[in-house]
Scaffold this active site. Structure first.
Site, PDB file in Angstrom:
ATOM      1  CG  HIS A  96      -5.468   2.301   1.630  1.00  0.00           C
ATOM      2  ND1 HIS A  96      -6.081   3.407   1.093  1.00  0.00           N
ATOM      3  CD2 HIS A  96      -6.192   1.969   2.730  1.00  0.00           C
ATOM      4  CE1 HIS A  96      -7.120   3.739   1.840  1.00  0.00           C
ATOM      5  NE2 HIS A  96      -7.212   2.882   2.845  1.00  0.00           N
ATOM      6  CD  GLU A 137      -9.249   5.094  10.016  1.00  0.00           C
ATOM      7  OE1 GLU A 137      -8.209   4.432  10.089  1.00  0.00           O
ATOM      8  OE2 GLU A 137      -9.550   5.782   9.013  1.00  0.00           O
ATOM      9  CG  ASP A 179      -6.264   0.376   6.631  1.00  0.00           C
ATOM     10  OD1 ASP A 179      -6.651   0.837   5.543  1.00  0.00           O
ATOM     11  OD2 ASP A 179      -6.139   1.074   7.654  1.00  0.00           O
TER      12      ASP A 179
END
Length: 331
Positions: free
Chosen positions: A14, A200, A278
């Site tokens: 991200h 998740e 991530d």
């Protein structure tokens, strides 16, 4: 294994979770924005999540500060460039970055300007370093849906010129996929590939739905298929790749600890698993760290790693030409 020297691929990263703390200070000064401190350690402490958060929502609070300074074309271009620069310096050869264009309109930018700025920063880094990349557009599920198709339309201008895929992100509720069927179809019809954050936060059914209802080719995280037989078998049958993010999954309490992470079991059972960061800043990590953690905790040999690298290449939303070049690094 020399983890730093090995070639790497990151398919789940991200943008707003990977901003340099010093850059937040610099951009705040340039834009005249008040931030809590101009000390880099103080700012870093506000951007890095604790090693153990009570849940994903607590983890997500760390994004507000970087997003507040990512509201101009110059800021977005710089943050994008620096992320690719940081990745290239640790031998990441291909990086797919996701971000939510809806989060960057506080100073009046339109979606074309927002997407164009991050793509421009990426292209600048590609010209300077041995790295290739693409952008994934993440729709933020907690925001109103009325401009989703506008995001998709704006990104379509850049399809296969720096933008490749559509994603759904933010906190995960059971059954969320049903609300997004028309938007995923609209994106598919425009030529987007699909990856969805699912499984998740303990809901394996969401993975099943993301594949069967939204056409997901990859799943962000997906770890909770380990307690949902139908989702597990669908992932296998459809050869859907899982974007695992070991450090983040421990931080957000997606798994209790790294020892209980199912990555190793998934890999040995033949599922298509990949290793990813991530959020480089929020999780205080790098691909080098994630690779070392995975190798040590899941008992991966160098040959295992090369197999996982190949899985990442094969499931990247990259052109065939880029994929061929990536395979040469392990030839």
């Amino acid at each position: 294994m020399n983890y730093l020297q090995l070639p790497k691929i990151d398919l789940h990263c991200h943008l707003d979770g990977s901003v340099r703390p010093q850059t937040v200070i610099d951009l705040a000064k340039i834009q005249g924005i008040d931030i809590p401190s101009d000390n880099v350690d103080d700012i870093k402490s506000l951007m890095v999540a604790p090693e153990s958060c009570p849940n994903l929502d607590e983890y997500l609070t760390r994004f507000a500060l970087p997003v507040s300074v990512m509201q101009t074309e110059a800021a977005l271009e710089r943050v994008s460039f620096e992320l690719f620069e940081d990745a290239a310096k640790e031998n990441v050869k291909y990086l797919e970055v996701r971000f939510g264009p809806q989060l960057h309109r506080k100073q009046g930018l339109n979606f074309e300007q927002i997407i164009g700025s991050v793509v421009k920063g990426m292209h600048r880094a590609e010209a300077l370093y041995d790295i290739k990349g693409n952008y994934i557009l993440s729709i933020i599920k907690v925001l109103p849906k009325d401009d989703i198709n506008e995001v998709i339309d704006a990104g379509a201008t850049f399809l296969n010129k720096g933008v490749v895929a559509f994603d759904l992100a933010a906190s995960e509720e059971p059954g969320f996929c049903h609300e997004y069927i028309p938007y995923a179809k609209y994106a598919l019809d425009k030529g987007y590939r699909i990856t969805i954050h699912a499984g998740e936060q303990g809901v394996g059914q969401n993975v099943y739905d993301a594949i069967s209802l939204l056409g997901a080719e990859r799943i962000g995280h997906g770890i909770h298929i380990n307690n949902h037989k139908d989702a597990y078998e669908l992932v296998r049958a459809e050869a859907v790749a899982l974007e695992a993010c070991p450090s983040s999954n421990v931080q957000t309490k997606a798994v209790e600890n790294i020892e209980s992470h199912p990555f190793g079991d998934f890999y040995r059972d033949g599922l298509l698993v990949t290793i990813n960061t991530d959020n480089r800043t929020v999780s205080d990590t790098t691909m080098t760290k994630e690779l070392q953690l995975a190798a040590e905790k899941f008992n991966l040999s160098e040959q295992d790693y090369f197999q996982i690298y190949k899985i990442s290449v094969e499931n990247a939303f990259a052109s065939d030409e880029v994929k061929q070049s990536l395979l040469k690094f392990i030839a």
